[in-house]
Design a protein around this motif. Structure first.
Motif, PDB file in Angstrom:
ATOM      1  N   TYR A   4       0.834  -1.209   0.000  1.00  0.00           N
ATOM      2  CA  TYR A   4       0.000   0.000   0.000  1.00  0.00           C
ATOM      3  C   TYR A   4       0.869   1.259   0.000  1.00  0.00           C
ATOM      4  CZ  TYR A   4      -3.130   3.646   1.673  1.00  0.00           C
ATOM      5  OH  TYR A   4      -3.824   4.822   1.809  1.00  0.00           O
ATOM      6  N   ARG A   5       1.915   1.276   0.833  1.00  0.00           N
ATOM      7  CA  ARG A   5       2.763   2.460   0.950  1.00  0.00           C
ATOM      8  C   ARG A   5       3.477   2.788  -0.349  1.00  0.00           C
ATOM      9  NH1 ARG A   5       7.027   1.286   4.714  1.00  0.00           N
ATOM     10  NH2 ARG A   5       7.661   3.446   4.399  1.00  0.00           N
ATOM     11  N   PHE A   6       3.994   1.753  -1.024  1.00  0.00           N
ATOM     12  CA  PHE A   6       4.848   1.999  -2.178  1.00  0.00           C
ATOM     13  C   PHE A   6       4.134   1.864  -3.528  1.00  0.00           C
ATOM     14  CE2 PHE A   6       7.876   0.541   1.146  1.00  0.00           C
ATOM     15  CZ  PHE A   6       8.568   1.728   1.270  1.00  0.00           C
ATOM     16  N   GLN A   7       2.986   1.119  -3.554  1.00  0.00           N
ATOM     17  CA  GLN A   7       2.341   0.862  -4.849  1.00  0.00           C
ATOM     18  C   GLN A   7       0.882   1.306  -4.899  1.00  0.00           C
ATOM     19  OE1 GLN A   7       3.185  -3.127  -6.398  1.00  0.00           O
ATOM     20  NE2 GLN A   7       4.817  -3.317  -4.882  1.00  0.00           N
ATOM     21  N   GLY A   8       0.292   1.591  -3.740  1.00  0.00           N
ATOM     22  CA  GLY A   8      -1.068   2.105  -3.756  1.00  0.00           C
ATOM     23  C   GLY A   8      -2.136   1.054  -3.536  1.00  0.00           C
ATOM     24  N   ILE A   9      -3.385   1.521  -3.368  1.00  0.00           N
ATOM     25  CA  ILE A   9      -4.504   0.663  -2.987  1.00  0.00           C
ATOM     26  C   ILE A   9      -4.869  -0.341  -4.073  1.00  0.00           C
ATOM     27  CG2 ILE A   9      -6.279   2.252  -3.820  1.00  0.00           C
ATOM     28  CD1 ILE A   9      -6.387   0.052  -0.628  1.00  0.00           C
ATOM     29  N   ASN A  10      -4.702   0.018  -5.345  1.00  0.00           N
ATOM     30  CA  ASN A  10      -5.019  -0.913  -6.425  1.00  0.00           C
ATOM     31  C   ASN A  10      -4.112  -2.143  -6.392  1.00  0.00           C
ATOM     32  OD1 ASN A  10      -7.088   0.678  -7.402  1.00  0.00           O
ATOM     33  ND2 ASN A  10      -5.796   1.742  -8.886  1.00  0.00           N
ATOM     34  N   SER A  11      -2.870  -1.929  -6.015  1.00  0.00           N
ATOM     35  CA  SER A  11      -1.938  -3.048  -5.909  1.00  0.00           C
ATOM     36  C   SER A  11      -2.303  -3.948  -4.740  1.00  0.00           C
ATOM     37  CB  SER A  11      -0.503  -2.532  -5.745  1.00  0.00           C
ATOM     38  OG  SER A  11      -0.091  -1.832  -6.907  1.00  0.00           O
ATOM     39  N   VAL A  12      -2.835  -3.356  -3.669  1.00  0.00           N
ATOM     40  CA  VAL A  12      -3.303  -4.156  -2.529  1.00  0.00           C
ATOM     41  C   VAL A  12      -4.459  -5.051  -2.965  1.00  0.00           C
ATOM     42  CG1 VAL A  12      -4.386  -4.080  -0.254  1.00  0.00           C
ATOM     43  CG2 VAL A  12      -2.550  -2.470  -0.829  1.00  0.00           C
ATOM     44  N   GLU A  13      -5.397  -4.471  -3.725  1.00  0.00           N
ATOM     45  CA  GLU A  13      -6.536  -5.261  -4.212  1.00  0.00           C
ATOM     46  C   GLU A  13      -6.062  -6.407  -5.108  1.00  0.00           C
ATOM     47  OE1 GLU A  13     -10.715  -4.688  -6.711  1.00  0.00           O
ATOM     48  OE2 GLU A  13      -9.474  -2.950  -6.218  1.00  0.00           O
TER      49      GLU A  13
END
Length: 300
Positions: A4-13
């Motif tokens: 989340y910190r380095f790639q954002g919420i879309n990457s978390v999903e």
């Protein structure tokens, strides 16, 4: 957190969706859950009818286990085997929903009847017919034969007690000819991980990966087969529309059958959003496990 910190919420999903496709995640998730009679996120009760034993059992899903609520002797169809046609006097084998409670019947059927969903989509794909498969009571006046024309019948006080102990909308009826074969955690984990792989291929219009999940024996309720279905899906996928597909309330029921297949019925809520279609409703799959792969036999 680092994703989340380095790639954002879309990457978390994306990471979560990848986890849902991992069979090992589901094996760990199911570790302390009893799946003998299936896996259920919505349904709460399993009615198990074993025809040869003339026995009907009600189980309630409590926490991660099943609790036996009651067990009754019943009478079933006069003839052995799975139901195929009107008047064959056979009780269907498979997994069915309870549709409604029917009252005001002829006294022959006792106080009421619980109506089943026979014939379901899989039955229709096999050209099975007949209807009016109920769980009902006994005549108020006079005796009756020790068999039915295909229904499941039990004594009236036991029928009333059964109905008091379940919620029709949250009950699945599983019927088998012989002793019921329990599901395994490995089978359920394989199905759950495969559902999300299938959804992923559908979501991203990957037609080759999508069609891998379909059996060569695939048939829809209208009797159309895999060839017609594949051509239709190829046309739809060629549009390459951006889609959102979400599943919830996933229920997986073992599906006894006369084909020697390791079969299951999957019933779940589906949310489908694209530029041209918005759908909120039910998705039903009838599938088998063969060679450690999930293959869809029919769907609605």
């Amino acid at each position: 957190m680092n994703i989340y910190r380095f790639q954002g919420i879309n990457s978390v999903e994306n990471e979560i969706e990848n986890i849902l496709k991992d069979i090992n995640y589901w094996k760990e998730y199911l570790k302390n859950k009893n799946v003998d009679y299936g896996y259920y996120e919505y349904k709460k009760y399993v009615l198990l009818a074993q025809k040869e034993q003339s026995e009907l059992s009600l189980y309630e899903r409590v926490d991660n286990d099943y609790k036996l609520i009651l067990r009754n002797n019943v009478i079933v169809g006069e003839n052995q085997g799975d139901k195929y046609s009107e008047g064959d006097k056979k009780t269907p084998e498979g997994a069915y929903d309870l549709i409604e409670k029917k009252t005001g019947l002829d006294q022959f059927y006792g106080p009421f009847a619980l109506v089943t969903s026979y014939p379901n989509v899989f039955d229709q794909s096999l050209n099975k017919n007949g209807s009016g498969i109920w769980i009902h009571g006994m005549p108020y006046n006079g005796d009756r034969e020790k068999f039915t024309k295909g229904c499941i019948a039990l004594d009236n006080p036991e029928l009333e007690n059964l109905e008091k102990n379940l919620d029709i909308k949250k009950t699945v009826l599983i019927t088998s000819q012989n002793e019921f074969k329990k599901a395994t955690k490995d089978d359920i984990a394989l199905i759950l991980s495969s559902i999300f792989k299938w959804r992923d291929a559908w979501k991203y219009s990957n037609i080759d990966e999508y069609l891998v999940f379909y059996s060569q024996d695939f048939r829809k309720a209208d009797k159309s087969g895999l060839e017609e279905f594949s051509e239709y899906k190829k046309r739809i996928f060629s549009k390459n529309e951006k889609k959102t597909i979400k599943f919830s309330n996933i229920d997986i029921s073992p599906y006894p059958n006369t084909f020697g297949k390791l079969m299951f019925k999957v019933f779940m809520d589906e949310e489908y959003l694209s530029p041209t279609i918005t759908f909120y409703g039910k998705k039903e799959l009838f599938l088998e496990i063969t060679n450690n792969q999930v293959k869809i036999l029919s769907e609605d």
